[in-house]
Scaffold this active site. Structure first.
Site, PDB file in Angstrom:
ATOM      1  N   ASP A  71      53.971  59.006  31.290  1.00 39.88           N
ATOM      2  CA  ASP A  71      54.163  60.376  30.822  1.00 39.88           C
ATOM      3  C   ASP A  71      55.434  60.564  29.984  1.00 39.88           C
ATOM      4  O   ASP A  71      56.283  61.408  30.299  1.00 39.88           O
ATOM      5  CB  ASP A  71      54.171  61.362  32.014  1.00 39.88           C
ATOM      6  CG  ASP A  71      52.990  61.153  32.953  1.00 39.88           C
ATOM      7  OD1 ASP A  71      51.959  60.639  32.484  1.00 39.88           O
ATOM      8  OD2 ASP A  71      53.107  61.483  34.142  1.00 39.88           O
ATOM      9  N   SER A 129      49.033  60.721  30.073  1.00 42.71           N
ATOM     10  CA  SER A 129      49.778  61.825  29.458  1.00 42.71           C
ATOM     11  C   SER A 129      50.955  61.392  28.591  1.00 42.71           C
ATOM     12  O   SER A 129      51.533  60.325  28.799  1.00 42.71           O
ATOM     13  CB  SER A 129      50.276  62.767  30.548  1.00 42.71           C
ATOM     14  OG  SER A 129      49.181  63.453  31.071  1.00 42.71           O
ATOM     15  N   ASN A 136      42.770  67.559  32.648  1.00 46.38           N
ATOM     16  CA  ASN A 136      43.990  67.802  33.418  1.00 46.38           C
ATOM     17  C   ASN A 136      45.146  68.033  32.455  1.00 46.38           C
ATOM     18  O   ASN A 136      45.028  68.922  31.599  1.00 46.38           O
ATOM     19  CB  ASN A 136      44.241  66.797  34.544  1.00 46.38           C
ATOM     20  CG  ASN A 136      44.264  65.340  34.206  1.00 46.38           C
ATOM     21  OD1 ASN A 136      43.244  64.770  33.866  1.00 46.38           O
ATOM     22  ND2 ASN A 136      45.395  64.690  34.321  1.00 46.38           N
ATOM     23  N   ASP A 137      46.235  67.344  32.573  1.00 45.61           N
ATOM     24  CA  ASP A 137      47.491  67.737  31.922  1.00 45.61           C
ATOM     25  C   ASP A 137      47.369  68.106  30.436  1.00 45.61           C
ATOM     26  O   ASP A 137      46.688  67.424  29.672  1.00 45.61           O
ATOM     27  CB  ASP A 137      48.491  66.573  31.961  1.00 45.61           C
ATOM     28  CG  ASP A 137      48.541  65.860  33.277  1.00 45.61           C
ATOM     29  OD1 ASP A 137      47.949  66.358  34.240  1.00 45.61           O
ATOM     30  OD2 ASP A 137      49.155  64.797  33.335  1.00 45.61           O
ATOM     31  N   GLN A 183      44.388  65.797  28.720  1.00 47.93           N
ATOM     32  CA  GLN A 183      43.741  64.722  29.468  1.00 47.93           C
ATOM     33  C   GLN A 183      42.283  65.117  29.682  1.00 47.93           C
ATOM     34  O   GLN A 183      41.994  66.176  30.257  1.00 47.93           O
ATOM     35  CB  GLN A 183      44.440  64.536  30.818  1.00 47.93           C
ATOM     36  CG  GLN A 183      45.820  63.925  30.709  1.00 47.93           C
ATOM     37  CD  GLN A 183      45.752  62.440  30.431  1.00 47.93           C
ATOM     38  OE1 GLN A 183      45.500  61.647  31.318  1.00 47.93           O
ATOM     39  NE2 GLN A 183      45.976  62.058  29.182  1.00 47.93           N
TER      40      GLN A 183
HETATM   41  C1  FRU Z   1      49.444  64.074  36.272  1.00 43.33           C
HETATM   42  C2  FRU Z   1      48.959  62.678  35.939  1.00 43.33           C
HETATM   43  C3  FRU Z   1      49.915  61.967  35.014  1.00 43.33           C
HETATM   44  C4  FRU Z   1      49.041  60.974  34.337  1.00 43.33           C
HETATM   45  C5  FRU Z   1      47.775  61.753  34.177  1.00 43.33           C
HETATM   46  C6  FRU Z   1      46.539  60.930  34.227  1.00 43.33           C
HETATM   47  O1  FRU Z   1      48.421  64.966  36.551  1.00 43.33           O
HETATM   48  O2  FRU Z   1      48.790  61.948  37.112  1.00 43.33           O
HETATM   49  O3  FRU Z   1      51.009  61.401  35.677  1.00 43.33           O
HETATM   50  O4  FRU Z   1      49.546  60.546  33.123  1.00 43.33           O
HETATM   51  O5  FRU Z   1      47.747  62.700  35.217  1.00 43.33           O
HETATM   52  O6  FRU Z   1      45.419  61.696  33.947  1.00 43.33           O
END
Ligand code: FRU
Length: 739
Positions: free
Chosen positions: A435, A372, A314-315, A331
């Site tokens: 984050d 993140s 993800n991020d 991520q």
């Molecule tokens: C956004 C999120 C962030 C978090 C991460 C966890 O997509 O929810 O807020 O740090 O993904 O994977």
């Protein structure tokens, strides 16, 4: 024989359940086992009670609504993927959701074998989500699914009852769903009477592997029950992950990079496994990851969008330019194609287009999974993590355990990272704080952190300052509001000139959905000068971040591109990099996005069609150009056409000239003409489409899978003619050929 991998014979014996303790195999026992399998000792045949395959419940009777009119064929809408059942049908009382209730009762049968085995999943309540064996009107055995809290799994697992004491009796089976809340349902399949002693569970199953090769490949079954797998190196716990281990044939192989553990003993310890599972025995050492020959050539692998070799991403995290390379962390769940086990994966590139994946750098630890965050180059070595002439690269991340805190890690070579010994650097504010994005603020000579802090259902961004990256002081709080969207998660914060005028710079504060606001910043407080504006206008783009320390000062963003695809051992990607600018519009300054010029290195072949007139009758000027990976650029004045329609491998991009809107595969968004012209840029990859219009005011990213055999392009005008000023198609090459 390879001591780390059992032979085929041994595996077969293990699977047939000859061993009580399945993780060891011993030559002599093996011989005994094979003798036992002689024909005269064959068990009586199994008796099927129900396999729920025939499309109806047959003689089984329902009450209430929960069980629906017939066996389910997998998950219902709103339910996580249901796995672990056999064949096509199963009992799944999520029909109409968790609120529905009911019972499902079998016809009477005679207990003829000492064991009843079944597959069961769902809620864990022995009164309200369960399956019972009823004899003489009394429930004499009960089984449930494994779930009693949020999260969990819809996978069915083997269960069994020893019913020796009831042999010869009449019985019924009753499946019960009387629960209406979370996990208020039950899944059952394949109920069988058998004489063979069912598989039992082995707790803390272990396998030791003396590492002699680079990778350890783990078998993964998507949707299987998640096992807690502890990895130990020479007896010391390295990491714990929840992994959908395959007990039998895997869907794909995840890998652990054991490069740093050569000659050491790695132990995989699994909290529980059925005693006939092949999960541990099939772990294999290799010098290349299993399946490496197909890596990046997979049919649904985006060819010019970063994705990880294996697992979910993800991020984007920690985006920074350091020592001549762009660094992209991300991520990452290395062991599943769903979210979980958050690691920071790491990739580097010289141009933001061609990436080399370096594997995972921040692993989950006792402080929690690695959520993140961002990265900066500490040029003045304010942190003290650097060496003379070697400014450190400092990562900041959320350690999402209990408590959830902000921590840092550093490196001087951009390859190995050390977590700061005195973490965390920011204690928990609420459990919804995460984050951190850090920037250097030159006028106050301080580091500034913008941190998402959820307070109830309110989003806020806390602004903190620090002289050295490890001591932080709260400076101010920006309210995102109660709509749970604006400034929710993953903030970004940076300054941009308006129309390139360095004397007129504005600060931009961004949230994960890419809505932003513009204002002023004095080093402590941000003052918004405008309401929030929408950012990207597409469908599958989230949590974008920008690079820190770019050599030429460009502000370049990449977002998490939620493009799947299904059926691959990797999931999701990053968008193409885009340069952000602020441009004055009649409504005030707005963000624009332009694909970075480095993407031009992907161009393999160009078709420049110059100026021409499009009319409904005109021949398709793009006929005969058949690229797989496409960059298409068109600039036109609408004339009296109602629509200019571009087709790219089955995707339709329609410009509605009257409404000045763009419709991408049916998704309609504003796209105002700029000085009477429209410029549309389209990038089409194997699983995605990105469309830029209105000089970058409009960006529409979208998951899209062109059919492999559709290589056609087209452009036409409808309702009148349009003047095309320029039209270019570039056939692109893959970005994956990095040495
Ligand atoms: C956004 C999120 C962030 C978090 C991460 C966890 O997509 O929810 O807020 O740090 O993904 O994977």
């Amino acid at each position: 024989m390879n001591p780390d991998k059992p032979s085929q014979l041994q595996l077969t014996a293990l699977r047939s359940g000859c061993f009580q303790s399945k993780v060891k195999w011993i030559g002599t026992l093996l011989t005994a086992c094979l003798t036992l399998a002689a024909p005269q000792l064959r068990a009586a045949d199994d008796v099927m009670i129900a396999d729920f395959e025939g499309g109806t419940y047959g003689d089984w009777k329902t009450t209430g609504e929960a069980f629906g009119p017939a066996p389910a064929l997998g998950a219902f809408p709103g339910q996580m993927a249901v796995a672990g059942f056999k064949g096509k049908g199963l009992v799944n009382s999520f029909f109409k959701g968790d609120v529905s209730t009911g019972t499902l009762t079998s016809p009477e049968f005679k207990v003829q074998r000492p064991f009843i085995i079944f597959l069961i999943g769902g809620g864990k309540n022995p009164e309200t989500t369960c399956m019972r064996l009823v004899i003489d009107g009394k429930a004499v055995r009960t089984a449930t699914g494994p779930n009693d809290k949020d999260g969990g799994t819809e996978a069915l697992e083997p269960g069994s009852w020893d019913v020796t004491e009831f042999l010869g009796k009449k019985a019924t089976i009753q499946i019960v769903d009387l629960a209406t809340g979370g996990w208020g349902h039950i899944n059952v399949d394949h109920i069988v009477q058998t004489e063979r002693k069912p598989a039992t569970w082995v707790a803390d199953a272990k396998r030791d592997i003396k590492v002699g090769k680079r990778y350890l490949n783990l078998p993964i079954k998507n949707g299987a029950a998640k096992r807690m797998v502890t990895t130990l190196v020479d007896g010391k716990v390295e990491v714990k992950n929840e992994i959908e281990l395959a007990d039998a044939a895997p869907d794909w192989w995840a890998f652990v990079d054991a490069g740093a553990w050569q000659g050491k003993t790695v132990t995989f310890k699994v909290d529980k496994l059925p005693d006939d599972s092949a999960a541990l025995t099939s772990i294999e050492q290799s010098d290349a990851i299993k399946g490496a020959e197909n890596l990046f050539k997979e049919p649904l692998r985006g060819q010019f969008h970063f994705s990880s070799r294996r697992g979910w991403i993800n991020d984007p995290n920690g985006m920074v330019f350091f020592n001549g390379e762009y660094h992209l962390f991300y991520q990452h769940n290395p062991y599943g194609i769903g979210w979980g086990n958050m690691h920071w994966g790491h990739a580097v590139s010289r141009d933001m287009v061609h990436w080399k994946d370096l594997g995972d750098k921040l692993m989950p630890d006792d402080s929690g999974p690695m959520f993140s965050g961002s990265a900066v180059v500490d040029w003045k070595n304010t942190s003290g993590f650097g060496k003379p002439g070697k400014p450190p690269l400092v990562l900041t991340y959320t350690a999402a355990g209990h408590p959830t805190v902000q921590s840092i890690a550093y490196s001087t070579d951009g390859r190995t990272f050390t977590k700061y010994a005195r973490n965390p650097v920011v204690k928990e504010i609420t459990d919804g704080n995460r984050d951190p994005k850090i920037i250097w603020h030159e006028p106050t000579k301080k580091w500034v952190m913008v941190l998402y802090v959820g307070i109830g259902n309110k989003s806020t961004v806390h602004i903190m300052t620090s002289p050295n990256l490890h001591e932080w002081t709260l400076a101010s709080v920006v309210e995102g509001g109660n709509d749970n969207r604006f400034l929710f998660e993953c903030p970004d914060f940076f300054e941009l000139p308006v129309d390139g005028n360095k004397a007129n710079k504005k600060w931009v504060l961004f949230g994960a959905n890419s809505e932003y606001t513009i204002g002023g910043f004095d080093g402590k407080s941000f003052t918004a000068e405008v309401p929030k504006y929408p950012g990207q206008l597409g469908l599958n783009y989230y949590a974008p971040q920008t690079f820190s320390d770019t050599p030429d000062g460009r502000r370049i963003q990449m977002g998490w591109f939620q493009v799947g695809p299904n059926g691959m051992p990797f999931h999701h990607a990053m968008s193409i990099p885009q340069e952000l600018k602020l441009m004055t519009t009649p409504e005030g300054p707005r963000m624009t996005r332009t694909p970075v010029k480095e993407l031009e290195s992907l161009r393999a072949k160009s078709h420049k069609l110059g100026s021409l007139t499009l009319s409904p009758e005109a021949a398709n000027p793009l006929a005969g150009i058949n690229p797989e990976l496409v960059e298409l650029r068109a600039e036109f004045t609408p004339g009296d056409a109602n629509e200019v329609i571009i087709n790219v491998r089955g995707a339709t991009v329609v410009y509605d000239t009257k409404k000045q809107e763009l419709v991408v595969n049916g998704h309609r968004v504003p796209a105002p003409l700029q000085a009477g012209r429209q410029r549309i840029t389209i990038y089409c990859d194997r699983v995605s489409l990105e469309v830029f219009a209105s000089d970058g005011l409009t960006y529409v990213p979208m998951a899209f899978q062109p059919k492999a055999d559709n290589l056609t392009l087209g452009i036409q005008a409808k309702g009148g003619s349009s003047k095309i000023n320029s039209l270019q198609v570039y056939e692109l090459k893959s970005a994956w050929h990095v040495k």
